[in-house]
Design an enzyme around this catalytic site. Structure first.
Site, PDB file in Angstrom:
ATOM      1  N   HIS A  27       0.816  -1.221   0.000  1.00  0.00           N
ATOM      2  CA  HIS A  27       0.000   0.000   0.000  1.00  0.00           C
ATOM      3  C   HIS A  27       0.850   1.272   0.000  1.00  0.00           C
ATOM      4  O   HIS A  27       0.344   2.347  -0.307  1.00  0.00           O
ATOM      5  CB  HIS A  27      -1.005  -0.003   1.162  1.00  0.00           C
ATOM      6  CG  HIS A  27      -0.420   0.252   2.523  1.00  0.00           C
ATOM      7  ND1 HIS A  27      -0.146  -0.749   3.420  1.00  0.00           N
ATOM      8  CD2 HIS A  27      -0.079   1.405   3.153  1.00  0.00           C
ATOM      9  CE1 HIS A  27       0.324  -0.226   4.546  1.00  0.00           C
ATOM     10  NE2 HIS A  27       0.378   1.085   4.403  1.00  0.00           N
TER      11      HIS A  27
ATOM     12  N   SER B  39       4.681   2.665   7.639  1.00  0.00           N
ATOM     13  CA  SER B  39       4.392   1.501   6.804  1.00  0.00           C
ATOM     14  C   SER B  39       5.616   1.039   6.025  1.00  0.00           C
ATOM     15  O   SER B  39       6.290   1.848   5.378  1.00  0.00           O
ATOM     16  CB  SER B  39       3.283   1.827   5.805  1.00  0.00           C
ATOM     17  OG  SER B  39       2.021   1.574   6.339  1.00  0.00           O
TER      18      SER B  39
ATOM     19  N   ASP C 148       0.237  -7.611   1.337  1.00  0.00           N
ATOM     20  CA  ASP C 148       0.598  -6.207   1.559  1.00  0.00           C
ATOM     21  C   ASP C 148       2.115  -6.040   1.578  1.00  0.00           C
ATOM     22  O   ASP C 148       2.677  -5.365   2.439  1.00  0.00           O
ATOM     23  CB  ASP C 148      -0.009  -5.659   2.850  1.00  0.00           C
ATOM     24  CG  ASP C 148       0.062  -4.115   2.885  1.00  0.00           C
ATOM     25  OD1 ASP C 148       0.268  -3.499   1.820  1.00  0.00           O
ATOM     26  OD2 ASP C 148      -0.060  -3.535   3.987  1.00  0.00           O
TER      27      ASP C 148
END
Length: 421
Positions: free
Chosen positions: A110, A234, A146
């Protein structure tokens, strides 16, 4: 990507789209002082403190700051005034880390996917000790996990100087214990090369991670930590006290995100276990910029519901008790509608349905096997199977608990090369 609501809190992907001033919300917290410490302790460093400092000094240079750009076209409801659809540049930031001397950088999908999920049009990276941002490209991406692997577009005089490539060793997430020390590295709120410390809060938390074809997360095991993780973290590494990567930071629970719109750490963060990434790494490196998917058994669900998003496969618990009784089906499980020739399910002898019936709101294909569990864990949907397969590799086997003609049986299914194509 947007966060997903869970109960009274929000599970938030911790990539960061930039739009607000970085200075908003900063609050002075006072100055630290050693005045109250005994003189003998004022200059001393605790063993844990020294360990953290040593790890940061040694491995933080392997951290990568990632920034992305994506062109998006928005509909113009006042086309007569502004001349039609408008093109905007959306920007985001995230983190990653070097996994080898070739310059491969592991991060979250992402982070590089962009708001639409189609992929950022421009990816730039910057490393510690350099002010130069260099372009990077995607080597392979795996939305279901992910995870993504990127690499500098060039290494050398025109790109990233090879001296800045500092791989961080990959550890073993299978041996983690609650209470172990954790160190999270990344760029929270765009504050690049930041470090926080905590412990492993849980090693078996199951949450939606990654993105399936329907856009829903696939439930899988995550490492929970109370080390501060925020938007921008992230893709950054979660390290243990030996400096080994034990996870890839990916999400947080954020009560504040529900009410205030900006997710913030509440001391509940999640990381993808590093062993999942290690199993996936060879496939990402060989992907040639393409998609890497979770292994497939080759099963098509026999129960389908019609929704606003079209036909969606569902588990048997979606049926009414009366319907399950009429069709002699268990309370939960996956009805096998069809099996794909040449894939593991067919090779293991699983049977698909033989008769199709339409009903209001959906369709069912009866006569096939019903899968009730995989490796002893109950299942009620195709994504439950995906969750159990997510960390598997070629040659691994799983055991399916199956009902056939009312009789229970165990079916061993081996994942061969065909399952990973």
């Amino acid at each position: 990507m947007k966060g997903r609501s869970i109960s009274a809190v929000i599970l938030v992907l911790v990539g960061l789209g930039l739009g607000a001033s970085l200075l908003q919300g900063q609050v002075p917290v006072g100055r630290a002082t050693t005045a109250a410490l005994p003189k003998a302790e004022a200059g001393a460093k605790l063993e844990n403190e020294q360990n953290t400092m040593d790890i940061v000094q040694r491995y933080e240079p392997g951290l990568v700051f990632i920034s992305t750009e994506q062109q998006v076209t928005t509909a113009d409801p006042f086309g007569w005034m502004f001349g039609g659809p408008q093109t905007q540049i959306q920007r985001g930031v995230g983190s990653g880390f070097f996994v080898n001397s070739a310059g491969d950088i592991l991060t979250n999908f992402h982070v590089v996917a962009g708001e639409s999920g189609a992929g950022a049009s421009k990816i730039s990276i910057r490393v510690m000790g350099s002010t130069k941002a260099v372009p990077a490209k995607v080597i392979g991406y795996a939305p279901q996990y992910d995870l993504a692997l990127i690499r500098p577009s060039s290494i050398g005089a025109d790109g990233l100087d090879k001296k800045f490539i500092k791989p961080i060793p990959l550890g073993n997430s299978d041996i983690l214990k609650a209470g172990q020390k954790t160190i999270a590295m990344g760029a929270p709120f765009g504050l690049d090369f930041s470090v926080s410390e905590g412990i492993v809060s849980s090693v078996s938390r199951r949450i939606p991670i990654g993105f399936s074809g329907s856009g829903q997360g696939i439930t899988q095991k995550a490492v929970q930590t109370d080390a501060a993780i925020n938007p921008g973290n992230s893709g950054g590494p979660l390290l243990d006290s030996g400096g080994n990567v034990i996870g890839i930071n990916t999400q947080i629970f954020s009560p504040s995100g529900q009410s205030g719109g900006m997710a913030q750490s509440a001391g509940v963060g999640f990381a993808i276990p590093v062993n999942v990434a290690k199993n996936l790494l060879p496939r990402l490196q060989a992907a040639g910029g393409g998609l890497v998917t979770a292994p497939r058994l080759g099963i098509e669900a026999g129960l389908v519901a019609q929704t606003g998003q079209g036909a969606v496969p569902v588990g048997l618990s979606s049926l009414t008790p009366e319907a399950r009784q009429t069709w002699k089906l268990p309370d939960a499980g996956i009805l096998v509608g069809a099996v794909t020739k040449g894939l593991p399910a067919a090779q293991a002898g699983l049977r698909g349905g033989t008769q199709t019936q339409q009903f209001r709101g959906g369709q069912i294909r009866l006569g096939g096997d019903v899968i009730t569990a995989i490796n002893g864990q109950p299942v009620d949907g195709i994504e439950d199977l995906q969750a159990a397969l997510i960390d598997k590799k070629v040659g691994d086997s799983v055991t399916l608990q199956v009902l056939r003609d009312g009789q229970k049986r165990d079916v061993k299914v081996t994942l061969d090369q065909a399952a990973f194509k």
